[in-house]
Design a protein around this motif. Structure first.
Motif, PDB file in Angstrom:
ATOM      1  N   ASN A 149       0.941  -1.228   0.055  1.00  0.00           N
ATOM      2  CA  ASN A 149       0.012  -0.113  -0.094  1.00  0.00           C
ATOM      3  C   ASN A 149       0.904   1.242  -0.156  1.00  0.00           C
ATOM      4  O   ASN A 149       0.379   2.382  -0.329  1.00  0.00           O
ATOM      5  N   LYS A 183      -1.491   8.507  12.340  1.00  0.00           N
ATOM      6  CA  LYS A 183      -2.130   8.152  11.146  1.00  0.00           C
ATOM      7  C   LYS A 183      -1.361   8.141   9.710  1.00  0.00           C
ATOM      8  O   LYS A 183      -1.607   7.810   8.621  1.00  0.00           O
ATOM      9  N   TYR A 200      -1.790   8.466   4.427  1.00  0.00           N
ATOM     10  CA  TYR A 200      -2.519   8.698   5.809  1.00  0.00           C
ATOM     11  C   TYR A 200      -3.702   8.309   5.832  1.00  0.00           C
ATOM     12  O   TYR A 200      -4.508   7.804   4.711  1.00  0.00           O
ATOM     13  N   LYS A 201      -4.216   7.426   6.972  1.00  0.00           N
ATOM     14  CA  LYS A 201      -5.285   6.914   7.258  1.00  0.00           C
ATOM     15  C   LYS A 201      -6.543   7.814   7.534  1.00  0.00           C
ATOM     16  O   LYS A 201      -6.311   8.420   8.560  1.00  0.00           O
ATOM     17  N   PRO A 229      -9.868   4.194  10.309  1.00  0.00           N
ATOM     18  CA  PRO A 229      -9.063   2.928  10.215  1.00  0.00           C
ATOM     19  C   PRO A 229      -9.063   1.890   9.130  1.00  0.00           C
ATOM     20  O   PRO A 229      -8.280   1.103   9.035  1.00  0.00           O
ATOM     21  N   LYS A 230      -9.937   2.361   8.113  1.00  0.00           N
ATOM     22  CA  LYS A 230     -10.269   1.270   7.177  1.00  0.00           C
ATOM     23  C   LYS A 230      -9.807   2.022   5.755  1.00  0.00           C
ATOM     24  O   LYS A 230      -9.856   1.112   4.702  1.00  0.00           O
ATOM     25  N   GLN A 239      -7.318   4.351   3.802  1.00  0.00           N
ATOM     26  CA  GLN A 239      -6.113   5.123   3.559  1.00  0.00           C
ATOM     27  C   GLN A 239      -5.555   5.634   2.259  1.00  0.00           C
ATOM     28  O   GLN A 239      -5.930   4.901   1.053  1.00  0.00           O
TER      29      GLN A 239
END
Length: 884
Positions: free
Chosen positions: A134, A791, A829-830, A833-834, A836
């Motif tokens: 990612n 994050k 950067y998130k 939480p799900k 990015q």
């Protein structure tokens, strides 16, 4: 009285059972990953006591404690240690992976299931692809490994026929066919493509790593040591094992990027979905991926063709301008007035246009406590468009002027289909384990040539041709038996097994117009004379024993026998050692023999292809070793390559956060198979009449053959330094990786036919020699900084590609391409939480290899050689990732 007696007995029994239970509190449970996958060999210790046990194949354990609510300490290599208070008789424990870019657990290189990468007797790199993909700028497996494993190199090629569509890769500077690829520990089939356009891996057949979607891969294990005695043919340079995902949940990822020259746009969309099956650790994981890459152009078009306008308003296209000073600026308006555009004259040089659609699955279903069914497989459908050499109007024996009055640049269109399936059963008989499996795979490469003509057909020539196809099928049956004796020495692992393999190679002719009388320009189709339908089978047996003689001294011994129906049998062995000098300092080493069987492709591939021979575009034939022309010239029959590998290394961990490994290696390969130079000219580029006349009978002007012509020696050093530390409120990982690799070809050639004595520089000349010795960097290193804070996640990576040297013999020059540093930068950067998002760049500062000298650039067309970091330049991307 009886009532009182009953009360006393009941009281005594109650007190006795209470005391007994207090002394023998029994706890059962399971240890799994965070996604519910059972973990075998996890160690469970009752805190404050000597009571301990390990989990079985289903992650189950049973342990007794003298206290009612004991604290259990659970550890397993590659996972974070966990302490759990067992308040009930049954506990479910989940372990999280350690936060390292290089995972600890290894499957390849050692059949002992308890070994981490720092405890093996040979060097193994483990890339946790599921964690890093990612944030890394690269999207394909080949590109990712190029920037993470210094001894691994892969470059995109241009104007190289099928090699443009499947990137050749090398490990330790050896051939693509000298590294074995496994998927979930099972042998992967190779492609049907032979690299023959004087590129990296010339004359070899590799495995297409990019046929497996990166979104389906959990981790990649790279064994950097000879392993033919363990895994069989091809494992001379090492082994690459792709471990597929087994997680539960949904992941989606979309990436879009472009080069700084606004070409080479890439679109990558992938989905991964996993779910549990049953309550015994079964799972099903599915992946789907779409990847589209547009072409790039890195030619020097302004130096190619001179345009002029006569009094009548006609255009004249002259041959390549030898003197760039005389070139004139192309007038786009003038071209448009005549219904033309600049691309009608440009020479397309760069990355091919590629589109991939892929799907893959991985599954495991425990049928009971002793039997597990597993399966994996997938499909890859790839379309590609590459470009041949431009034909100019002045080439009156190549261009049908009535069809292409201004000449043309041929397009080679490919459809590459890759299918694979593997299934098997794992049985447990007490402490013994049996694994029975069948793995089948096929690669098919279909050619279509467009925007070209068959000159012999004149005005009636088509401009699109179906040029035929080739395919390769491999089916492998394995039976593997193993047992770990925990109480023998400090652990003794015994493994042995057998393998049966069937292979089939086919070449199917194209339509008649594609091959008749010279065939389609740029890529003449396969003719009925080229047709192939050959197969072979082989059987092998092996034994592999690894013993921790003491808690400091490990010894591994392996042996393998293989028998092939087409060349005979071979026996190979391996001895590996590891000694722990201190708790944090160990030395390791190995010595082994190995082999590589000549592939069916090398034995039977034959074609007529357009190639640049000594500065001229000619039809060059590749002929089978059992052909009449080979027999007339005395070309010997192919036999296996043999190798001897030696390695010695040091493993040092000054702290729990700092790990250092350094490994020296020496590889000697005898009777290495190569593709000869173009026979038909002498060392000065002048035609040899008797050879030209011989090859003309088969529609070619020059000829090439596969032969065991050379012996090579490789010496090198791998260094890996990995350091984790806390920095402020975040975590910082620093990694330094370095590879030194030196390949040498012996001066004396093997088995050279008498007709070519004195013509060694043609049979296997400086150009072919340089592809092995100097075309990959001797020095390559990577320094990466990865920082995560709340994050945010940042990646800064500098990769040094050392000097390479290209030899354009006989009319080209010898050119040194200086070492260069390529910088990658990513910020992620998130949002939640799900979700990015990430933006970044590969080759941030737009670094290229040195420009080619004029003699090596085909009249200035090839501005850059496809070496080091390649010819793409700066690439910028944006990505969004979603998980559920």
């Amino acid at each position: 009285m009886r009532k009182q007696l009953k009360r006393i007995i009941t009281l005594v029994l109650t007190l006795w059972s209470t005391l007994f239970f207090a002394q023998n509190h029994e706890i059962t449970g399971t240890v799994t990953t965070e996604n519910g996958i059972p973990l075998e060999f996890a160690a469970i210790l009752v805190k404050g006591s000597q009571a301990n046990t390990t989990t079985d194949a289903l992650g189950k354990f049973k342990i007794s404690s003298s206290v009612s609510s004991p604290t259990l300490i659970v550890t397993l290599f590659g996972y974070e240690k966990k302490e759990v208070v067992a308040k009930d008789h049954f506990v479910e424990i989940q372990l999280a992976l350690e936060n390292n870019s290089l995972d600890e657990i290894v499957v390849v290189g050692s059949r002992n299931p308890k070994k981490s990468k720092l405890e093996t007797a040979v060097p193994v790199d483990v890339v946790n692809l599921a964690k890093i993909r990612n944030t890394t700028p690269q999207t394909t497996t080949n590109d990712i490994l190029t920037y993470l494993i210094p001894s691994f190199n892969s470059n995109r090629q241009s104007s190289a026929d099928g090699t443009e569509h499947i990137d050749p890769a090398s490990l330790r500077g050896l051939g693509p066919d000298q590294v074995l690829v496994l998927v979930n520990g099972k042998r992967r089939h190779t492609t049907s493509l032979v690299n023959y356009q004087n590129t990296v891996g010339n004359g070899s057949v590799g495995t297409d790593l990019s046929a497996i979607p990166a979104s389906a891969i959990k981790r990649i294990e790279v064994l950097r040591d000879g392993a033919a005695a363990q895994y069989g043919s091809d494992a001379i340079a090492g082994v690459i094992n792709l471990v597929l995902k087994d997680n539960a949940g949904l992941e989606a990822n979309a990436t879009y990027g472009s080069t700084s020259r606004d070409d080479g746009q890439t679109t990558n969309i992938n989905l991964n979905y996993g779910t549990k099956i049953g309550n015994k650790g079964g799972f099903l994981n599915l992946s789907a991926e779409f990847n589209d890459r547009q072409k790039t152009n890195r030619s020097q078009n302004h130096n190619l063709i001179i345009f002029d306008q006569s009094a009548q308003g006609n255009f004249f296209a002259y041959d390549f301008a030898d003197d760039p000073v005389q070139s004139r600026q192309i007038d786009d308006n003038l071209l448009a007035q005549n219904g033309l555009k600049r691309d009608d004259f440009n020479f397309q040089i760069g990355d091919a246009k590629i589109q991939n659609i892929q799907g893959f699955f991985n599954a495991s279903i425990p049928l009971n406590d002793q039997i597990e069914f597993y399966a994996s497989g997938g499909v890859s459908h790839r379309k590609g468009t590459g470009y041949g050499f431009r034909r100019l109007p002045s080439e009156t024996e190549s261009v049908v002027a009535s069809i292409f009055p201004f000449g043309f640049q041929p397009e080679l269109n490919s459809v590459v289909t890759d299918l694979s399936s593997s299934f098997g059963f794992k049985f447990k008989f007490g402490e013994w384990k049996l694994d029975l499996s069948n793995t089948i795979g096929e690669n098919k490469f279909v050619y279509e040539v467009s925007n070209t003509n068959n000159f012999s057909l004149g005005d009636a020539s088509p401009t699109d041709f179906k040029a035929g196809n080739h395919s390769f099928l491999q089916n492998t049956v394995n039976a593997d038996i193993s047992r770990l004796y925990k109480d023998t020495f400090n652990g003794l692992n015994v493994a042995f097994g057998a393998e049966y393999r069937f292979e089939k190679y086919k070449i199917v002719p194209g339509e008649e117009a594609s091959y008749v009388d010279g065939g389609a320009q740029s890529f003449p189709g396969f003719s009925p004379l080229n047709q192939v339908n050959e197969d072979r089978n082989s059987v092998g047996v092996y034994a592999d024993v690894e013993a921790d003689i003491t808690d400091k001294f490990l010894v591994g011994i392996a042996g393998r026998y293989e028998d092939y129906t087409d060349f005979g049998n071979t026996i190979n062995g391996k001895l590996s050692l590891r000694y722990k000098i201190l708790d944090n300092l160990s030395v390791r080493g190995a010595i082994s023999s190995g082999f590589r069987a000549p592939s069916l492709h090398q034995q039977y591939f034959n074609n007529i292809a357009t190639d640049v021979v000594d500065g001229q575009i000619l039809n060059s034939g590749i002929f089978r070793n059992d052909s009449d022309v080979a027999k007339q010239l005395g070309i010997p029959k192919l036999k296996e390559e043999t190798s001897r590998n030696y390695s010695f290394g040091v493993v040092f961990s000054p702290t729990k956060q700092l790990h250092i490994t350094a490994d020296y290696y020496h590889i000697r390969i005898d009777n290495r198979i190569i593709l000869t130079g173009n026979l038909g000219n002498d060392a000065f580029g002048d035609p040899v009449p008797e050879l030209r006349d011989l090859f003309a009978q088969y529609g070619a002007q020059t000829g090439r053959f596969f032969t065991n012509a050379i012996n090579t020696t490789t010496n090198g050093l791998d260094v890996v330094i990995d350091y984790d530390l806390n920095l402020g409120k975040g975590k910082l990982n620093l990694s330094l990786l370095y590879n030194y690799n030196d390949n040498k070809v012996d001066d004396q050639l093997n088995n050279i036919p008498s007709i070519f004595v004195g013509q060694e520089d043609v049979y296997y000349g400086p150009q072919e020699r340089s592809l092995i010795e100097t075309n990959t960097p001797k020095h390559k290193g990577t320094f990466a900084v990865n920082y995560s804070l709340d994050k945010w996640n940042f990646l800064l990576r500098n990769t040094y590609f050392g000097q390479v040297i290209r030899d354009g013999f006989p009319f080209g020059g010898i050119q040194k391409h200086n070492g260069k540093v390529v910088t990658d930068l990513t910020a992620a950067y998130k949002i939640t939480p799900k979700v990015q998002i990430a933006v970044g760049a590969n080759n941030l500062f737009d670094i290229f290899p040195d420009k080619q000298i004029y003699e090596n650039s085909y009249y200035g067309v090839f501005k850059y050689a496809p070496v080091q970091m390649g010819t793409t330049g700066a690439y910028y991307f944006g990505r969004i990732s979603f998980s559920l």
